[in-house]
Scaffold this motif. Structure first.
Motif, mmCIF file in Angstrom:
data_model
loop_
_atom_site.group_PDB
_atom_site.id
_atom_site.type_symbol
_atom_site.label_atom_id
_atom_site.label_comp_id
_atom_site.label_asym_id
_atom_site.label_seq_id
_atom_site.Cartn_x
_atom_site.Cartn_y
_atom_site.Cartn_z
ATOM 1 N N LEU A 5 -7.067 -6.141 -6.083
ATOM 2 C CA LEU A 5 -7.545 -7.621 -6.494
ATOM 3 C C LEU A 5 -6.661 -8.454 -6.022
ATOM 4 N N VAL A 6 -5.473 -8.234 -5.838
ATOM 5 C CA VAL A 6 -4.534 -9.439 -5.631
ATOM 6 C C VAL A 6 -4.104 -9.709 -4.372
ATOM 7 N N ALA A 56 0.724 -1.237 0.117
ATOM 8 C CA ALA A 56 -0.121 -0.111 -0.195
ATOM 9 C C ALA A 56 0.810 1.415 0.211
ATOM 10 N N ALA A 57 2.174 1.175 0.434
ATOM 11 C CA ALA A 57 2.973 2.302 0.622
ATOM 12 C C ALA A 57 3.035 3.137 -0.692
ATOM 13 N N PRO A 58 3.172 2.393 -1.994
ATOM 14 C CA PRO A 58 3.016 3.429 -3.089
ATOM 15 C C PRO A 58 1.821 4.231 -3.206
ATOM 16 N N LEU A 59 0.679 3.713 -2.922
ATOM 17 C CA LEU A 59 -0.437 4.613 -2.959
ATOM 18 C C LEU A 59 -0.416 5.788 -2.041
ATOM 19 N N PHE A 60 0.592 5.882 -1.204
ATOM 20 C CA PHE A 60 0.402 7.403 -0.460
ATOM 21 C C PHE A 60 1.618 8.187 -0.953
ATOM 22 N N VAL A 61 2.476 7.753 -2.052
ATOM 23 C CA VAL A 61 3.427 8.650 -2.655
ATOM 24 C C VAL A 61 2.375 9.578 -3.508
ATOM 25 N N TYR A 99 -2.799 0.679 -10.398
ATOM 26 C CA TYR A 99 -1.693 -0.036 -9.550
ATOM 27 C C TYR A 99 -2.900 -0.340 -8.308
ATOM 28 N N GLY A 100 -3.534 0.645 -7.704
ATOM 29 C CA GLY A 100 -4.294 0.402 -6.758
ATOM 30 C C GLY A 100 -5.295 -0.624 -6.880
#
Lengths: 364, 393
Positions: free
Chosen positions: A130-131, A110-115, A124-125
């Motif tokens: 899904l995965v 989830a970290a990239p979602l906060f970039v 990506y989200g």
């Protein structure tokens, strides 16, 4: 030629700068304020030293049994001794790495979602959403090469997180559909959605959990047996979807009519209007509201104690009634409160920051 | 290009938005009805298998268990129907007490959060941020299991004067019992109140007509003291206080507040007050600062500015979220089930459900009660809201 030399500035009066001035302006600006300050100081003096003594200074930190506690202050030994149970419930100790890995994957994933400026964030989200659940289910529940761990052994903070996460993930799509239905121009759909939403919002979660635990087995065909955790999750999702729907409806209502008209002028049908034009804007508006519903849900997960699931609160309640650790109720509940508080406070701060950051358009 | 002279093709009916809307709605309704029918069939079959008779006849059967707190008379031989009424009354009791206390505390905290006094402001913030982020059930458990139950027994009660005693069986306090002078006293109080009402209207009319004032507060106080006082002098005392006395192992006389009720009320009040405080703060902050400045420039002192200008406008903003806090409190009172306070859920959906096995009927009754409470609170609040709402030109 005349030259002026200014005299150096006089320093401000000593009463209007520095700590004295601050004290005078903020604490002693009048007789009433002074009285209030004294009263507040008295309250602090009454509460803080005993609390500090109990929780830190007189507390016992070292050891592993009841006997290691002198009895003056808090006995944090109890929390230390039972920490594993509070976090994982009855999850087999040798398999706890799987829980840790699940949490780690969630954080890393989830970290990239906060970039803020990540390219293709939405794609990506979606892929993550899904995965990850499948992966998490496989890790936690086992099967396909991993030792299976039945849900009856799940517990502690891990169970609390599972219920909260599944609850919001399930409630979000359902809630969006309900919100769209409530704003629909078709009367039958609208009535169905309004009834559904108002029904769940009108009853307490406890009765919903009671219902899902005693009535779901009656509703289903005889041969189907349904897991206790799954029953609770269904109840939580139905209940939460009504609240999500109301938050999303707020976002939908905030989108100006021109957006709908523009979409219609482009020849977009209902689903494309919603999916491509309205929802992307509306969902951005309601993120803080959704975080707030999630906080409420996170606190509400503690109610599963009523139908006998061992979440964080129930694990602690059980541990405090252990004869080897009698009289540890205060320590146990203070610890539980601290854990819940850290999560909820953190999320509420995050939601406030989002609110400020997203507060860009649409305000009239 | 379609020729308008041609009859429409069958496919074009589907591209007519109205027809499609109809079709869609019919499909949705049929799907919901079919799903409901499927559940109903399964339920019927399952009930038959388990030999459970559906229906509400069980309500008249004898309950056969004791209840720790009942506002109306109750014996173990009474019916499940009566148990239901007792549970409902207990739920209402804790909700009403909680709402009153939480409103008071919430308003104080909300105003404290906006205080010019730094220390008071910070303390209020710490309170709010602490208690609204801890689950209410956990707070109930804390008060009940960590504070109230470890209290000493009746013989070592914590006492306040010789009238109030707190121990692990609850809070004992003096109770008024009616005496000979009660009815005259009641009449005197009612008379005084109606006289004050009439007077207040007359005073207001006179002030609006002539601008002359009248010391209404003092007169009202005098009336309230004098008339009932006269009745006490003439007809004797209205109440006798029954004070709890330690006899043997327990107290006798007076009122007992059971620890479950104390824990529940405390937790609900503390939790909800934090939310109400935030609503109050937001409501006051929503009022434009120009209003304060305008009031001050008219020469109103700060107290009157708050009372006559700010609060009436802020109330409009505060009432709607306040309503949902009241609803939340009423619904959260069902957490009583966690500590066994005899409310709707723990008595009816808990004990009665276990004894009778009438899951569907019991849950349906319980849920409809909460729906009814929710709907009535929101109707009441909507009526009030309409009265204070802004009437724009």
């Amino acid at each position: 030629m005349l030259t002026h030399t200014f005299k150096p500035d006089q320093p401000p009066p000593r009463t209007s700068v520095g700590i004295v001035a601050w004290l005078r302006a903020n604490l002693f600006s009048g007789w009433f304020n002074t009285l209030l300050t004294l009263f507040a100081l008295y309250l602090v003096w009454l509460l803080l030293p005993p609390l500090l003594n109990w929780a830190v200074l007189d507390a016992d930190w070292q050891g592993s049994t009841r006997a290691d506690c002198s009895g003056e202050g808090a006995c944090w030994v109890f929390i230390k001794a039972r920490f594993g149970q509070f976090m994982y419930g009855f999850y087999p100790p040798e398999l706890r790495w799987r829980v840790d890995l699940t949490v780690l994957l969630a954080i890393v994933g989830a970290a990239p979602l906060f970039v803020r400026r990540m390219p293709r964030k939405a794609a990506y989200g979606l892929a993550f959403l899904l995965v990850y659940p499948l992966l998490a289910f496989w890790l936690l529940h086992g099967g396909l090469g991993l030792t299976p761990v039945p849900t009856s052994r799940w517990g502690g903070l891990m169970l609390t997180l599972v219920i909260a996460a599944v609850g919001i993930a399930g409630a979000l799509p359902l809630g969006v559909l309900l919100a769209l239905g409530r704003r629909s121009k078709m009367p039958a759909i609208k009535v169905l959605c309004v009834t559904f939403i108002e029904f769940w919002r009108g009853v307490p979660l406890i009765t919903v959990l009671f219902m899902s635990s005693v009535m779901l087995p009656l509703f289903l065909p005889e041969q189907v047996t349904i897991d206790k955790l799954l029953r609770a999750l269904i109840g939580v999702i139905l209940f939460q979807s009504a609240y999500v729907a109301e938050v999303v409806r707020g976002g939908l209502q905030a989108i100006p009519k021109g957006q709908y008209e523009a979409a219609a002028a482009m020849g977009l049908g209902y689903w494309r209007t919603m999916g491509l034009v309205i929802l992307p804007q509306a969902m951005k508006l309601v993120i803080p509201g959704l975080v707030n519903t999630f906080i409420a849900l996170f606190k509400d997960t503690s109610l599963v104690i009523i139908i006998g699931l061992f979440d964080l609160l129930n694990s602690i309640k059980q541990a405090t009634s252990d004869p080897a650790w009698l009289g540890m109720a205060t320590e146990g509940y203070v610890f539980a409160a601290l854990v819940f508080w850290i999560f909820c406070f953190g999320m509420s701060r995050y939601s406030q920051r989002l609110e400020r950051r997203l507060d860009t358009g649409h305000k009239r | 290009m379609q020729n308008p002279a041609n009859p429409p093709r069958a496919g074009s009916l589907l591209s007519d938005p109205k027809a499609r809307a109809w079709l869609f709605q019919v499909i949705a309704v049929i799907a919901v009805v079919a799903f409901g029918w499927y559940l109903f069939q399964n339920t019927q079959h399952n009930l038959q298998q388990r030999g459970i008779l559906s229906g509400f006849q069980f309500l008249s059967n004898s309950a056969g268990f004791g209840i720790s707190q009942h506002l109306i008379d109750y014996a173990e031989s009474d019916s499940y129907g009566r148990v239901f009424v007792i549970g409902l009354l207990n739920t209402l009791l804790v909700s009403v007490i909680g709402i009153v206390l939480a409103t008071l505390l919430g308003f104080v905290l909300g105003i404290a959060r906006l205080s010019p006094n730094w220390l008071v402001r910070k303390l209020a913030t710490v309170y709010i941020e602490t208690f609204r982020n801890i689950p209410p059930l956990l707070q109930i458990f804390f008060w009940y299991f960590a504070v109230l139950l470890p209290l000493p027994g009746p013989r070592q009660s914590l006492g306040l004067g010789d009238a109030f005693f707190l121990n692990n069986r609850g809070l004992y306090m003096p109770a008024p019992t009616l005496d000979g002078g009660f009815w005259p006293f009641l009449v005197a109080v009612v008379l005084a109140l109606s006289a004050i009402g009439v007077l207040a209207r007359a005073v207001r009319r006179r002030r609006e007509a002539t601008g002359q004032g009248f010391p209404l507060l003092l007169t009202a106080l005098a009336l309230l003291v004098l008339l009932p006082g006269l009745s006490v002098l003439l007809f004797g005392k209205p109440f006798v206080w029954s004070v709890p006395q330690l006899q043997g192992f327990n107290f006798r006389g007076g009122w007992v507040v059971i620890p479950e009720l104390i824990a529940l009320t405390l937790a609900l009040t503390v939790y909800t007050a934090a939310f109400i405080a935030e609503n109050v703060r937001a409501g006051i902050q929503a009022i434009n600062h120009g209003q304060t400045e305008a009031a001050r420039s008219l020469g109103l002192p700060p107290g009157k500015t708050l009372r006559l200008v700010i609060v009436p406008q802020a109330l409009r903003v505060i009432i709607p979220p306040l309503t949902s806090q009241y609803l939340n409190l009423a619904k959260n009172s069902s957490l009583a089930a966690g500590i066994g306070y005899p409310d709707m859920v723990s008595l009816f959906a808990g004990t009665v459900l276990n004894q009778t096995g009438q899951a569907i009927e019991v849950i349906a009754i319980t849920m409809s009660v909460y729906l009814a409470i929710s709907i009535s609170i929101s109707i009441l609040m909507n009526v009030y809201n309409k009265r204070v709402a802004l009437i724009e030109r």
